[in-house]
Design a protein around this motif. Structure first.
Motif, PDB file in Angstrom:
ATOM      1  N   CYS A  66      -5.030  -7.985  -2.184  1.00 53.77           N
ATOM      2  CA  CYS A  66      -5.625  -7.448  -3.415  1.00 53.77           C
ATOM      3  C   CYS A  66      -4.638  -7.572  -4.580  1.00 53.77           C
ATOM      4  CB  CYS A  66      -5.996  -5.994  -3.196  1.00 53.77           C
ATOM      5  SG  CYS A  66      -6.723  -5.270  -4.667  1.00 53.77           S
ATOM      6  N   GLU A  68      -4.672  -5.763  -7.275  1.00 57.73           N
ATOM      7  CA  GLU A  68      -4.431  -4.474  -7.950  1.00 57.73           C
ATOM      8  C   GLU A  68      -3.158  -3.836  -7.377  1.00 57.73           C
ATOM      9  OE1 GLU A  68      -6.707  -3.469 -10.547  1.00 57.73           O
ATOM     10  OE2 GLU A  68      -7.062  -5.575 -10.174  1.00 57.73           O
ATOM     11  N   CYS A  70      -2.597  -0.290  -6.671  1.00 55.03           N
ATOM     12  CA  CYS A  70      -2.752   1.130  -6.306  1.00 55.03           C
ATOM     13  C   CYS A  70      -1.593   1.532  -5.385  1.00 55.03           C
ATOM     14  CB  CYS A  70      -4.099   1.344  -5.623  1.00 55.03           C
ATOM     15  SG  CYS A  70      -5.476   0.627  -6.552  1.00 55.03           S
ATOM     16  N   PHE A  72      -0.878   3.802  -3.368  1.00 60.02           N
ATOM     17  CA  PHE A  72      -1.101   4.365  -2.035  1.00 60.02           C
ATOM     18  C   PHE A  72      -1.548   3.309  -1.030  1.00 60.02           C
ATOM     19  CE2 PHE A  72      -4.821   4.742  -4.760  1.00 60.02           C
ATOM     20  CZ  PHE A  72      -5.780   4.075  -4.020  1.00 60.02           C
ATOM     21  N   CYS A  73      -1.828   2.065  -1.509  1.00 62.39           N
ATOM     22  CA  CYS A  73      -2.616   1.141  -0.708  1.00 62.39           C
ATOM     23  C   CYS A  73      -1.796   0.004  -0.107  1.00 62.39           C
ATOM     24  CB  CYS A  73      -3.742   0.577  -1.568  1.00 62.39           C
ATOM     25  SG  CYS A  73      -4.831  -0.501  -0.633  1.00 62.39           S
ATOM     26  N   GLN A  75      -3.005  -2.559   1.114  1.00 64.88           N
ATOM     27  CA  GLN A  75      -3.714  -3.839   0.966  1.00 64.88           C
ATOM     28  C   GLN A  75      -3.348  -4.577  -0.329  1.00 64.88           C
ATOM     29  OE1 GLN A  75      -7.780  -4.110   2.536  1.00 64.88           O
ATOM     30  NE2 GLN A  75      -7.823  -1.898   2.360  1.00 64.88           N
ATOM     31  N   SER A  76      -2.499  -3.941  -1.145  1.00 65.79           N
ATOM     32  CA  SER A  76      -2.117  -4.578  -2.399  1.00 65.79           C
ATOM     33  C   SER A  76      -1.091  -5.691  -2.159  1.00 65.79           C
ATOM     34  CB  SER A  76      -1.508  -3.526  -3.335  1.00 65.79           C
ATOM     35  OG  SER A  76      -0.925  -4.163  -4.440  1.00 65.79           O
ATOM     36  N   SER A 115     -11.728  -4.964   0.261  1.00 64.91           N
ATOM     37  CA  SER A 115     -10.532  -4.795  -0.570  1.00 64.91           C
ATOM     38  C   SER A 115     -10.757  -5.521  -1.892  1.00 64.91           C
ATOM     39  CB  SER A 115      -9.313  -5.378   0.138  1.00 64.91           C
ATOM     40  OG  SER A 115      -9.481  -6.776   0.314  1.00 64.91           O
ATOM     41  N   GLY A 116      -9.989  -5.127  -2.898  1.00 67.31           N
ATOM     42  CA  GLY A 116     -10.025  -5.861  -4.162  1.00 67.31           C
ATOM     43  C   GLY A 116     -10.562  -5.037  -5.305  1.00 67.31           C
ATOM     44  N   ARG A 117     -10.374  -5.581  -6.500  1.00 62.58           N
ATOM     45  CA  ARG A 117     -10.826  -4.906  -7.715  1.00 62.58           C
ATOM     46  C   ARG A 117     -12.357  -4.813  -7.747  1.00 62.58           C
ATOM     47  NH1 ARG A 117      -8.962  -4.476 -13.131  1.00 62.58           N
ATOM     48  NH2 ARG A 117     -10.676  -4.590 -14.605  1.00 62.58           N
TER      49      ARG A 117
HETATM   50  S1  SF4 Z   1      -7.773  -2.698  -2.016  1.00 61.71           S
HETATM   51 FE1  SF4 Z   1      -8.642  -1.188  -3.439  1.00 61.71          FE
HETATM   52  S2  SF4 Z   1      -7.279   0.591  -3.283  1.00 61.71           S
HETATM   53 FE2  SF4 Z   1      -6.173  -1.173  -2.395  1.00 61.71          FE
HETATM   54  S3  SF4 Z   1      -4.924  -2.018  -4.077  1.00 61.71           S
HETATM   55 FE3  SF4 Z   1      -6.888  -3.105  -4.033  1.00 61.71          FE
HETATM   56  S4  SF4 Z   1      -8.220  -1.989  -5.493  1.00 61.71           S
HETATM   57 FE4  SF4 Z   1      -6.487  -0.663  -4.985  1.00 61.71          FE
END
Ligand code: SF4
Length: 340
Positions: A66, A68, A70, A72-73, A75-76, A115-117
């Motif tokens: 991803c 983004e 965030c 806490f994530c 997956q970024s 996942s993703g914006r």
């Molecule tokens: S998967 Fe969702 S929560 Fe995780 S970084 Fe991407 S937008 Fe943010």
């Protein structure tokens, strides 16, 4: 500490308590909380939801990579050392296969998370529309999706395909959001929620507590959610992911989690509140009090990038508490949503 809440009927009549009282609850000592707040939140939950507890579960149809940030994530892409599975969006047939598996286990709703914006390519949205159409045609499962920020025209395609629920979190209080995410804004999150609501989706919207927000911001988050008026609230407690900026954040005591659930229940007496990610590590032995604090549901099985308690352990806990498990969202259908 001497603390008294209004009566149950007054709270219901007024549609919930105000922010000042909510803020006071966050400062109560354990005895005062258990003696003055818990009996009221328990009675409120019982008055609205009787002894029923909803379950929901999710399927991660696209994971990782991803753009983004965030905090806490896992997956970024910004946090390269954070362990998280990475795979592209599953095909419509693969998603259908997972939905059918869920149906076989007695599920009543199928929730798809990516996942993703948002849907990054038109082709992804086509796949999702195809998947939802097939699930609707070949099963009687209700569909729910959490696909990130969405524009009206894209949400419209999902609605026309038969999707009923849309999930999108605001994550935290508006004033704290820039500390957690810099690649998009709280207002963009809220706009997706408002849009979905205006289009008649049943909207599920919540966030994550324990990310460094202060008590005032927990109250701010609660009343910002109230303004958005979601049909259900998934509340998560940070389970810090290694490799993310919040990897060492351990702000929450079990009592803090109960207080957060309680102020959500007292602020929004009739809204479904699901306790989701991080409940095992943050509530610990106090998990059994989460329904007394006002939760009306919980998530069964695994979360996006972390493992949950075994479904059978949850069911045993529910049974011991004299509660009855039912399907997700509004308790319209009996039946247990099993994790896929
Ligand atoms: S998967 Fe969702 S929560 Fe995780 S970084 Fe991407 S937008 Fe943010």
């Amino acid at each position: 500490m001497n603390f008294t809440l209004p009566s149950l009927s007054k709270i219901l009549q007024k549609g919930g308590i105000g922010p000042d009282l909510a803020r006071q609850i966050l400062d109560l000592d354990e005895d005062s909380f258990f003696n003055s707040v818990l009996p009221i939140t328990k009675a409120l939950r019982e008055a609205v939801f009787q002894n029923e507890v909803s379950f929901c579960s999710i399927t991660n149809a696209k994971s990782g990579a991803c753009i983004e940030d965030c905090s806490f994530c896992a997956q970024s892409n910004a946090y390269k050392s954070a362990p998280s599975p990475v795979y592209a969006l599953m095909s419509a047939d693969k998603i259908l296969e997972k939905a059918k598996k869920k149906k076989k286990f007695g599920g009543t709703e199928f929730s798809i998370v990516t996942s993703g914006r948002g849907m990054s390519k038109a082709k992804e949205l086509d796949t999702m529309v195809d998947a939802i159409t097939k699930i609707r045609e070949q099963t009687d499962l209700e569909t729910c999706a959490s696909l990130g920020l969405m524009e009206e025209k894209d949400l419209r395609r999902l609605k026309d395909a038969g999707m009923i629920h849309y999930h999108h979190n605001i994550e935290t209080a508006r004033s704290y959001f820039p500390n957690i995410v810099t690649t998009h804004t709280w207002d963009e999150e809220a706009q997706t929620v408002r849009q979905a609501k205006a289009m008649g989706f049943e909207v599920c919207c919540g966030g994550i507590m324990g990310m460094g927000e202060n008590k005032d911001q927990r109250v701010e988050f609660t009343y910002q959610l109230k303004e958005l008026a979601p049909d259900s609230i998934p509340i998560n407690f940070l389970n810090p992911r290694p490799g993310t900026p919040l990897a060492d954040k351990h702000d929450l005591e079990p009592l803090d989690c109960l207080k957060i659930i309680a102020i959500l229940r007292l602020a929004m007496p009739k809204t479904e509140i699901f306790v989701c990610g991080g409940r095992e590590v943050n509530l610990k032995d106090y998990q059994r009090y989460m329904f007394d604090a006002g939760a009306s549901g919980t998530m069964l099985g695994n979360y996006l990038t972390t493992s949950g308690q075994a479904p059978q352990d949850d069911l045993t806990m529910i049974k011991e508490l004299g509660l009855k498990p039912v399907g997700p969202h509004g308790k319209k259908k009996a039946g247990l949503a099993a994790a896929v």
